[in-house]
Scaffold this motif. Structure first.
Motif, mmCIF file in Angstrom:
data_model
loop_
_atom_site.group_PDB
_atom_site.id
_atom_site.type_symbol
_atom_site.label_atom_id
_atom_site.label_comp_id
_atom_site.label_asym_id
_atom_site.label_seq_id
_atom_site.Cartn_x
_atom_site.Cartn_y
_atom_site.Cartn_z
ATOM 1 N N ARG A 123 -2.367 5.071 8.876
ATOM 2 C CA ARG A 123 -2.190 6.381 8.231
ATOM 3 C C ARG A 123 -1.477 6.279 6.877
ATOM 4 O O ARG A 123 -1.024 7.289 6.336
ATOM 5 N N ARG A 124 -1.401 5.094 6.341
ATOM 6 C CA ARG A 124 -0.711 4.874 5.068
ATOM 7 C C ARG A 124 -1.331 5.702 3.948
ATOM 8 O O ARG A 124 -2.552 5.755 3.796
ATOM 9 N N VAL A 125 -0.473 6.335 3.117
ATOM 10 C CA VAL A 125 -0.950 7.127 1.977
ATOM 11 C C VAL A 125 -0.456 6.565 0.645
ATOM 12 O O VAL A 125 -0.699 7.161 -0.407
ATOM 13 N N VAL A 126 0.235 5.439 0.676
ATOM 14 C CA VAL A 126 0.706 4.808 -0.553
ATOM 15 C C VAL A 126 -0.040 3.494 -0.745
ATOM 16 O O VAL A 126 -0.507 2.879 0.211
ATOM 17 N N SER A 127 -0.143 3.079 -1.981
ATOM 18 C CA SER A 127 -0.927 1.896 -2.314
ATOM 19 C C SER A 127 -0.109 0.614 -2.139
ATOM 20 O O SER A 127 1.040 0.539 -2.575
ATOM 21 N N LEU A 128 -0.747 -0.398 -1.548
ATOM 22 C CA LEU A 128 -0.137 -1.721 -1.441
ATOM 23 C C LEU A 128 -0.760 -2.709 -2.423
ATOM 24 O O LEU A 128 -0.487 -3.902 -2.356
ATOM 25 N N ARG A 129 -1.588 -2.203 -3.321
ATOM 26 C CA ARG A 129 -2.312 -3.101 -4.231
ATOM 27 C C ARG A 129 -1.359 -3.994 -5.018
ATOM 28 O O ARG A 129 -1.557 -5.210 -5.113
ATOM 29 N N ALA A 130 -0.319 -3.411 -5.606
ATOM 30 C CA ALA A 130 0.602 -4.204 -6.427
ATOM 31 C C ALA A 130 1.386 -5.202 -5.580
ATOM 32 O O ALA A 130 1.593 -6.348 -5.991
ATOM 33 N N ALA A 131 1.820 -4.781 -4.400
ATOM 34 C CA ALA A 131 2.564 -5.692 -3.526
ATOM 35 C C ALA A 131 1.678 -6.845 -3.064
ATOM 36 O O ALA A 131 2.121 -8.002 -2.999
ATOM 37 N N GLU A 132 0.425 -6.538 -2.744
ATOM 38 C CA GLU A 132 -0.490 -7.595 -2.305
ATOM 39 C C GLU A 132 -0.817 -8.556 -3.441
ATOM 40 O O GLU A 132 -0.957 -9.762 -3.224
ATOM 41 N N ALA A 133 -0.905 -8.042 -4.663
ATOM 42 C CA ALA A 133 -1.133 -8.919 -5.811
ATOM 43 C C ALA A 133 0.031 -9.881 -6.016
ATOM 44 O O ALA A 133 -0.144 -10.985 -6.541
ATOM 45 N N LEU A 134 1.209 -9.464 -5.564
ATOM 46 C CA LEU A 134 2.404 -10.297 -5.666
ATOM 47 C C LEU A 134 2.430 -11.376 -4.577
ATOM 48 O O LEU A 134 3.193 -12.334 -4.664
ATOM 49 N N GLY A 135 1.620 -11.196 -3.519
ATOM 50 C CA GLY A 135 1.581 -12.167 -2.427
ATOM 51 C C GLY A 135 1.942 -11.605 -1.069
ATOM 52 O O GLY A 135 1.952 -12.325 -0.070
ATOM 53 N N TYR A 136 2.235 -10.306 -0.997
ATOM 54 C CA TYR A 136 2.604 -9.670 0.270
ATOM 55 C C TYR A 136 1.385 -9.501 1.158
ATOM 56 O O TYR A 136 0.336 -9.030 0.714
ATOM 57 N N ARG A 137 1.528 -9.868 2.444
ATOM 58 C CA ARG A 137 0.489 -9.663 3.432
ATOM 59 C C ARG A 137 1.121 -9.045 4.674
ATOM 60 O O ARG A 137 1.827 -9.715 5.427
ATOM 61 N N SER A 138 0.862 -7.759 4.861
ATOM 62 C CA SER A 138 1.383 -7.058 6.041
ATOM 63 C C SER A 138 0.631 -7.511 7.285
ATOM 64 O O SER A 138 -0.595 -7.677 7.265
ATOM 65 N N ARG A 139 1.360 -7.659 8.382
ATOM 66 C CA ARG A 139 0.735 -8.003 9.663
ATOM 67 C C ARG A 139 0.948 -6.918 10.712
ATOM 68 O O ARG A 139 0.505 -7.067 11.852
ATOM 69 N N ASP A 140 1.615 -5.854 10.334
ATOM 70 C CA ASP A 140 1.972 -4.829 11.316
ATOM 71 C C ASP A 140 1.373 -3.478 10.941
ATOM 72 O O ASP A 140 1.074 -3.211 9.781
ATOM 73 N N ASP A 141 1.242 -2.625 11.954
ATOM 74 C CA ASP A 141 0.667 -1.295 11.782
ATOM 75 C C ASP A 141 1.389 -0.355 12.727
ATOM 76 O O ASP A 141 1.434 -0.581 13.943
ATOM 77 N N ALA A 142 1.957 0.715 12.188
ATOM 78 C CA ALA A 142 2.707 1.682 12.993
ATOM 79 C C ALA A 142 1.840 2.341 14.063
ATOM 80 O O ALA A 142 2.370 2.901 15.027
#
Length: 268
Positions: free
Chosen positions: A216-235
Motif C-alpha cells: 500500500r506504499r504511496v511514496v516513491s522508493l526510486r531514489a533510495a533504490e538507485a542508491l542501493g537500497y533493496r527492501s525485503r519486507d512488506d507491512a
C-alpha cells in the motif's frame, strides 16, 4: 582501518533498533545520547558517550576519528516551538558544524514523513510521492525536519559533504494501524537503507523516503533504490491484525499529527 560510525540519539526508538543491526566486524559504533545506554554485550564494539548533541564541545569530541554520522537525535514528536527549535534545528546545526570541522564527509540525517505530512495519500501518481517533493509539514516537529533537510543541503553545497536525508515513515517492529500499512519501515529494512547510505559512492545531497516496499506504499522508493537500497519486507503481512476499514484511512500521510494542536506534546 577501523570504520567508526557515530550515532546520535542512540537510546531512542530507532537508535535502539539499529544498534544490533548495524554492528559489523571491523566497525565501531560510537553511541551518543543524553540518556544512559546499555553497556556493550559480548563481542560488541561500541563506544558510549553521554551528552547533548546541542553542546558544541560534546559534539566536537564525539566526532573525533569518526568516518560517518547517523544523526537520529532530537525530539521525535510535536512539542513547544522553543524545545523543537533547540533540539532539532539548532542541534542539527551543531552536529553538522562539528562534522565539517572534523572533516567527516558523510552524514545521514533522520528527517521524517512529517516534513511532508500534509501530502495526501491519494495522489493519483503511480510513481508515488517523490523523496525530494517540497515540504508540507504537519507540525512544528515537521517544520524542524524540513529545516534539517535544508541544513543538509546547505552543508553539501557549501562544504561538499555527502548528506542523505531520510524521510522516515514509521519504524517499529510492526505497523500499528492502517496508515502504517503504507508508511511502515521495518527495522531490518531500516538497517539496509542506512547501509546503502553509508556505502554509496559520492551520493551528494539527497532526500529519500525511508519505508519498506509495502503493498500500500504511496511514496516513491526510486531514489533510495538507485542508491542501493533493496527492501525485503512488506507491512501487508500484518494486515490481518489491523482494522482496515476504509473509514479509518487518514487523508494525509502525517495521520494524527495533522490534527494535533501545534506546540502541544503528543504521545504519538
Amino acid at each position: 582501518m577501523v570504520e567508526r560510525i557515530l550515532i546520535t540519539g542512540a537510546a531512542g526508538g530507532v537508535g535502539t533498533l539499529m544498534r544490533p543491526r548495524l554492528a559489523r566486524p571491523g566497525r565501531v559504533l560510537r553511541l551518543l545520547d543524553l540518556h544512559p545506554l546499555p553497556e556493550p554485550g559480548p563481542g560488541e564494539r561500541v563506544e558510549l558517550v553521554t551528552g547533548s548533541l546541542t553542546d558544541p564541545v560534546t559534539m566536537a569530541a564525539a566526532c573525533r576519528d569518526v568516518d560517518a554520522i547517523i544523526h537520529l537525535g532530537g525530539i521525535s514528536r510535536e512539542d513547544a516551538w522553543d524545545r523543537v527549535l533547540a533540539a532539532n534545528i539548532d542541534g542539527t546545526h551543531t552536529v553538522l558544524a562539528a562534522a565539517c570541522e572534523a572533516g567527516i564527509s558523510r552524514v545521514v540525517l533522520a528527517s521524517s514523513n512529517h516534513a511532508a505530512g500534509f501530502r495526501e495519500f491519494d495522489t493519483g501518481d503511480p510513481e508515488g510521492i517523490a523523496g525530494e517533493s517540497f515540504p508540507r509539514p504537519d507540525t512544528y516537529y515537521g517544520v524542524s525536519k524540513a529545516a534539517v533537510e535544508a541544513l543538509g543541503s546547505l552543508y553539501h553545497s557549501r562544504f561538499g559533504m555527502d548528506v542523505l536525508c531520510l524521510r522516515i515513515g514509521s519504524c517499529f517492529e510492526r505497523p500499528a494501524d492502517l496508515r502504517g500499512l503504507s508508511m511502515w519501515l521495518s527495522p531490518d529494512d531500516g538497517a539496509r537503507l542506512f547501509e546503502a547510505c553509508l556505502a554509496a559512492e559520492r551520493p551528494g545531497f539527497q532526500v529519500l523516503w525511508a519505508v519498506s516496499d509495502n503493498t500500500r506504499r504511496v511514496v516513491s522508493l526510486r531514489a533510495a533504490e538507485a542508491l542501493g537500497y533493496r527492501s525485503r519486507d512488506d507491512a501487508e503481512r500484518y494486515a490481518g491484525e489491523i482494522d482496515t476499514d476504509p473509514a479509518l484511512a487518514p487523508k494525509y500521510i502525517g495521520g494524527a499529527f495533522c490534527e494535533t494542536p501545534l506546540g502541544k506534546p503528543n504521545p504519538l
